[in-house]
Write a protein that holds these residues in place. Sequence first.
Motif, mmCIF file in Angstrom:
data_model
loop_
_atom_site.group_PDB
_atom_site.id
_atom_site.type_symbol
_atom_site.label_atom_id
_atom_site.label_comp_id
_atom_site.label_asym_id
_atom_site.label_seq_id
_atom_site.Cartn_x
_atom_site.Cartn_y
_atom_site.Cartn_z
ATOM 1 N N TYR A 7 23.116 61.351 55.326
ATOM 2 C CA TYR A 7 22.047 62.115 55.221
ATOM 3 C C TYR A 7 22.165 63.542 54.740
ATOM 4 O O TYR A 7 23.305 64.448 55.115
ATOM 5 C CB TYR A 7 21.735 62.593 57.225
ATOM 6 C CG TYR A 7 20.137 62.986 56.837
ATOM 7 C CD1 TYR A 7 18.931 62.269 56.985
ATOM 8 C CD2 TYR A 7 19.987 63.909 57.440
ATOM 9 C CE1 TYR A 7 18.264 62.989 56.362
ATOM 10 C CE2 TYR A 7 18.717 65.052 57.127
ATOM 11 C CZ TYR A 7 17.678 64.522 56.745
ATOM 12 O OH TYR A 7 16.876 64.284 56.794
ATOM 13 N N GLY A 9 18.913 66.384 54.347
ATOM 14 C CA GLY A 9 17.588 66.940 54.798
ATOM 15 C C GLY A 9 17.252 67.875 55.352
ATOM 16 O O GLY A 9 18.028 69.113 55.439
ATOM 17 N N SER A 10 15.890 68.130 56.256
ATOM 18 C CA SER A 10 15.900 69.328 56.808
ATOM 19 C C SER A 10 16.052 68.814 58.599
ATOM 20 O O SER A 10 15.888 69.197 59.470
ATOM 21 C CB SER A 10 14.650 69.581 56.620
ATOM 22 O OG SER A 10 13.776 68.649 56.978
ATOM 23 N N ASN A 65 22.405 69.981 59.005
ATOM 24 C CA ASN A 65 21.489 68.375 58.372
ATOM 25 C C ASN A 65 22.277 68.022 56.936
ATOM 26 O O ASN A 65 21.499 67.561 56.254
ATOM 27 C CB ASN A 65 20.259 69.534 57.793
ATOM 28 C CG ASN A 65 19.083 70.785 58.880
ATOM 29 O OD1 ASN A 65 19.672 72.158 58.123
ATOM 30 N ND2 ASN A 65 19.015 70.751 60.002
ATOM 31 N N ASP A 187 11.954 64.676 50.789
ATOM 32 C CA ASP A 187 12.577 66.292 50.321
ATOM 33 C C ASP A 187 14.144 65.455 51.372
ATOM 34 O O ASP A 187 14.386 66.167 52.089
ATOM 35 C CB ASP A 187 11.918 67.163 50.909
ATOM 36 C CG ASP A 187 10.973 67.862 50.317
ATOM 37 O OD1 ASP A 187 11.110 67.541 48.623
ATOM 38 O OD2 ASP A 187 9.801 68.263 50.819
ATOM 39 N N GLU A 188 14.654 64.387 51.630
ATOM 40 C CA GLU A 188 15.859 63.694 52.372
ATOM 41 C C GLU A 188 16.473 62.522 51.744
ATOM 42 O O GLU A 188 15.230 62.012 50.926
ATOM 43 C CB GLU A 188 14.987 63.716 53.703
ATOM 44 C CG GLU A 188 14.190 63.225 54.128
ATOM 45 C CD GLU A 188 13.907 62.654 55.501
ATOM 46 O OE1 GLU A 188 15.150 63.450 56.582
ATOM 47 O OE2 GLU A 188 13.874 62.089 56.348
ATOM 48 N N LEU A 218 18.936 68.671 46.248
ATOM 49 C CA LEU A 218 18.350 68.516 48.171
ATOM 50 C C LEU A 218 16.768 69.400 46.616
ATOM 51 O O LEU A 218 16.023 68.794 46.925
ATOM 52 C CB LEU A 218 18.662 69.684 48.754
ATOM 53 C CG LEU A 218 18.635 68.994 50.239
ATOM 54 C CD1 LEU A 218 18.736 69.934 51.340
ATOM 55 C CD2 LEU A 218 17.715 68.007 50.034
#
Length: 612
Positions: A7, A9-10, A65, A187-188, A218
């Motif tokens: 993963y 992202g945020s 993250n 955005d991920e 990203l």
Amino acid sequence: MCGIVAYIGSREAYPILIKGLERLEYRGYDSAGVALLQSEIKVFKKSGKVQELKDYASKYDTSGNIGIGHTRWATHGEPNEVNAHPHFSSDNKIALIHNGIIENYAVLKEELVKRGYEFHSETDTEVLVHLIEEVQKNTKLSLFDAVRVALNEVTGAYAIVVLSEDNPQQLIAARKGSPLVIGMGKDEFFVASDATPIIEYTNNVVYVDDEEVVLIDLKDGLSIKTIANQEKTPYVQELEMKLETLEKGGYEHFMLKEIYEQPRSIYDSMRGRIDSKRGDIYLGGMLEYKNILTQANRIIFTACGTSWHAALVAEYLFEDIARVPVEVEYASEFRYRNPVINQGDVVIAISQSGETADTLAAIELAKQKGATVLGVCNVVGSSIPRATHAGAYTHAGPEIGVASTKAFTAQVTVLTQMALWLGYTKGTINQAKLARYLVELEAIPSKVEEALKTDVEVEKMARIIADSENALYLGRGYNFPVALEGALKLKEISYIHAEGYPAAEMKHGPIALIDENMPVVVLATKNAQYEKMISNIQEVKARKGKVFAIVTKGDVAVKEMADRWIEIPDCPEELSPLISSIPLQLLSYHVALMRGCNVDQPRNLAKSVTVE
Ligand code: M6R
């Protein structure tokens, strides 16, 4: 066979990775590990199941993250913590997870050791991370290009994800021969061996192709190059999978849930394809190859395990209904023995996962030899449907229990339709006969429903068999592959040694095994060989074997001889595997439970066998 997930992202990466690993655990459960990017890369590894990793990591800070996770099915090196992934570069700044086998790892390792690299594990994977490190050191290339260049040195199969402390906005992924899918969020991004860890976050995915390296950045999004440095445009597809199909839905085990899903999965595998009123059958993939199929001199089915048993059922179906000569081949044998494939031969590969390495290799070989290759697969977008010329999906939905159940009946349902389509198109059956078959086929889901009601009786049978160390399964005609499948189910989840045999073969050897301790499961439904089967049962009884019979509702003769029996609904012989396999699945399930075995994750196995 391992499962990989990543993963960037945020969100907090760790819960996503753990949940993903739990979904992928069917691919292997020898060890699990994650690496998270905090101020530096932090790693957690444990041998055993994902739960062990969870318990261990719960005492530590798992924030971050960006991260990668792995669940392992051991090939090179014991299933211990040292061999668990991720593996690291010498300075611990690059972490890598891998599914597949690096065939030339010994040569690469020797060279890297000469150059001063120290290896900590016995895995083939560790070679990859040091190779990337070495390329980067010598060339000063970006990490992405270093991965790409390093992969040119590698032979074998891989799906990898690379995380680097010096590139905190990036993940790099690559594939050859092992599956890999990228989930595209806002955005991920998610990376996984299949879509199951991704589906609850996004429906938009990119399936990575062989020899592609993906840069996930990203800021800049996704870019893909081949290992030969050719740019590729990412092709975003929409997933059709539903989240609830990945949960146990109130059942104690996935296997039980999947057994009970069969009325639906069989129905789904026919939906939109047959119309009994009009006597019509529609299979898009077949239509495209109509001329080749109707003129085929021979059909060769190739598959492994349960799918191979479905292929054996297909042999009976295609020869009976479409009057075409059929051969059935273990993919692992077919691929290595220089088979004779002539012009006019058609190869049909069957696979639940669509990723089985041997089946994929058999397909490649058949294509090289000029055959038209069709696929019958369950997992949409997997490698086999992409490697074959055409085919038909089985629509069984995700099968998570390692022991295949609903995938088998879905395969047989699709293969039955293919045989009917071919027979009708060639003219070996007429429209009236086709329509009669279709009516019977449409009735199968409710008959399977009825067969599932035998569960209580099957459980009683299981109590008697559970203490045995051996078991025999006998059948004739269409029931022979079912006997093989019943025996495979029992051995793989309960660890009882079980053999399936054509009942008439008993007298050529296996009958010597029979005594009062040998449970013999006989498939003695009403079919053309019913009387012969009765004689075979008598042979078993005469040697004091214990007979557990699957019979057609209303049976008298076999019931009188059997120690216990299960009644299932009547149906045409050609469709009977769809029903007679049900009590055998339930039987193995109950026996395994009674023996305290892990039903969904039997020892030493993995759901998707992506190594040779
Ligand atoms: O995904 P595939 O259908 O190609 O898998 C083939 C076998 O590995 C599989 O059927 C295996 O035998 C099952 N564990 C049987 O229950």
